[in-house]
Scaffold this active site. Sequence first.
Site, PDB file in Angstrom:
ATOM      1  CG  ASN A  12      12.513  -4.147   5.267  1.00 24.68           C
ATOM      2  OD1 ASN A  12      12.156  -5.282   4.999  1.00 24.68           O
ATOM      3  ND2 ASN A  12      11.754  -3.102   5.018  1.00 24.68           N
ATOM      4  CG  ASP A  14       9.692  -6.160   3.970  1.00 22.82           C
ATOM      5  OD1 ASP A  14       9.326  -6.464   5.117  1.00 22.82           O
ATOM      6  OD2 ASP A  14       9.455  -5.046   3.447  1.00 22.82           O
ATOM      7  CG  HIS A  15      13.243  -8.211  -0.208  1.00 18.36           C
ATOM      8  ND1 HIS A  15      12.143  -8.347  -1.034  1.00 18.36           N
ATOM      9  CD2 HIS A  15      13.456  -6.880  -0.095  1.00 18.36           C
ATOM     10  CE1 HIS A  15      11.735  -7.154  -1.415  1.00 18.36           C
ATOM     11  NE2 HIS A  15      12.508  -6.252  -0.851  1.00 18.36           N
ATOM     12  NE  ARG A  23      11.164 -25.855  -3.417  1.00 18.29           N
ATOM     13  CZ  ARG A  23      12.237 -26.589  -3.649  1.00 18.29           C
ATOM     14  NH1 ARG A  23      13.432 -26.015  -3.653  1.00 18.29           N
ATOM     15  NH2 ARG A  23      12.138 -27.877  -3.884  1.00 18.29           N
ATOM     16  NE  ARG A  50       5.325  -3.860  -1.077  1.00 16.14           N
ATOM     17  CZ  ARG A  50       5.089  -2.813  -1.876  1.00 16.14           C
ATOM     18  NH1 ARG A  50       3.892  -2.655  -2.416  1.00 16.14           N
ATOM     19  NH2 ARG A  50       6.028  -1.942  -2.144  1.00 16.14           N
ATOM     20  CG  HIS A  55       7.410  -8.767   1.078  1.00 11.36           C
ATOM     21  ND1 HIS A  55       6.819  -8.052   2.096  1.00 11.36           N
ATOM     22  CD2 HIS A  55       7.794  -7.840   0.144  1.00 11.36           C
ATOM     23  CE1 HIS A  55       6.850  -6.760   1.800  1.00 11.36           C
ATOM     24  NE2 HIS A  55       7.420  -6.589   0.624  1.00 11.36           N
ATOM     25  CD  GLU A  75       9.013   0.046   5.548  1.00  9.16           C
ATOM     26  OE1 GLU A  75      10.053   0.731   5.599  1.00  9.16           O
ATOM     27  OE2 GLU A  75       8.741  -0.678   4.569  1.00  9.16           O
ATOM     28  CB  THR A 105      10.692  -1.951  -3.799  1.00  7.47           C
ATOM     29  OG1 THR A 105      10.948  -1.660  -2.418  1.00  7.47           O
ATOM     30  CG2 THR A 105      11.497  -1.001  -4.676  1.00  7.47           C
ATOM     31  CD  GLU A 156      12.610   4.972   6.762  1.00  9.83           C
ATOM     32  OE1 GLU A 156      13.180   4.263   5.910  1.00  9.83           O
ATOM     33  OE2 GLU A 156      11.944   4.506   7.701  1.00  9.83           O
ATOM     34  CG  HIS A 195      14.130   3.024  -1.051  1.00 12.28           C
ATOM     35  ND1 HIS A 195      13.129   2.098  -0.835  1.00 12.28           N
ATOM     36  CD2 HIS A 195      14.368   2.994  -2.379  1.00 12.28           C
ATOM     37  CE1 HIS A 195      12.757   1.564  -1.972  1.00 12.28           C
ATOM     38  NE2 HIS A 195      13.504   2.089  -2.934  1.00 12.28           N
ATOM     39  N   GLY A 196      17.584   1.943  -0.646  1.00 14.34           N
ATOM     40  CA  GLY A 196      18.684   1.860  -1.610  1.00 14.34           C
ATOM     41  C   GLY A 196      20.073   2.006  -1.024  1.00 14.34           C
ATOM     42  N   GLY A 217      17.309  -2.916   4.072  1.00  8.19           N
ATOM     43  CA  GLY A 217      16.832  -4.279   3.952  1.00  8.19           C
ATOM     44  C   GLY A 217      17.362  -5.036   2.764  1.00  8.19           C
ATOM     45  CG  HIS A 218      16.895  -5.452  -2.141  1.00 12.09           C
ATOM     46  ND1 HIS A 218      17.995  -5.230  -2.940  1.00 12.09           N
ATOM     47  CD2 HIS A 218      16.173  -6.419  -2.752  1.00 12.09           C
ATOM     48  CE1 HIS A 218      17.934  -6.027  -3.996  1.00 12.09           C
ATOM     49  NE2 HIS A 218      16.842  -6.748  -3.911  1.00 12.09           N
TER      50      HIS A 218
END
Length: 245
Positions: A12, A14-15, A23, A50, A55, A75, A105, A156, A195-196, A217-218
């Site tokens: 992922n 996204d971040h 910025r 989203r 993002h 997603e 999130t 998922e 997730h996580g 992802g994150h």
Amino acid sequence: MAAPAPLRLGVNIDHVATVRNARGGDTPDPVRAALLAVQAGADGITAHLREDRRHITDADIERLATGLSVPLNLEMAATEEMLAIALRHRPHAACIVPEKREERTTEGGIDAAGQHNRLAPMVRELGAARIRVSLFIEPDPQQVAAAVSLGAPVVELHTGRYAELSGEEQVAELRRLSDAAALAAKNGIEVHMGHGLTFDNVAPVAAIPQVRELNIGHFLIGEAIFVGLEASVRRMKDLMEAARG
């Protein structure tokens, strides 16, 4: 005894877009990150468009949809706007997730059982467009049964609670994930999880035999600050393969 099925890694990105948007401007470019992740062994790319575009942007999705050599997993919230975007870009997969403006999130799985009538036409339309539908749900038998009823080919399972727990509580949550995975697979649904997940907690999840894909992802983007994205992705793949083997 048959060898376990291969386990795919969806990255992922996204971040990367979160940092860019902090910025303004064009850098860092999430599409460049996606291409680097693929070069390092990612089997697919996940991006969450989203409602508030905090993002990933519409332009990012357009570039990802046309520029990747691996599947794109979009997603999306269960809204008419997002359905129209998915139908326009035709990603390989669309994962329907819950979405609230005030959350940092995604905080949990979608209530597929409680929202059956709302989700049913979306699942049908996406499927008719040959977009593989996934439902992001809690590891709960009722939610798995709802996914079966809706005809979703993929679920998922939300691993966020597992990632937050420790000790016996984490063991119990891992059992819930394993039981839900077995139930889904028994009913012909492909099982993904996410997730996580981190280097430290991924192995027990990766070892669940019914799981075919992890979406992460994150953590990978955060780790990339220190070691680079390619090294981050490669190490995650190595850990997943070791757990699977």
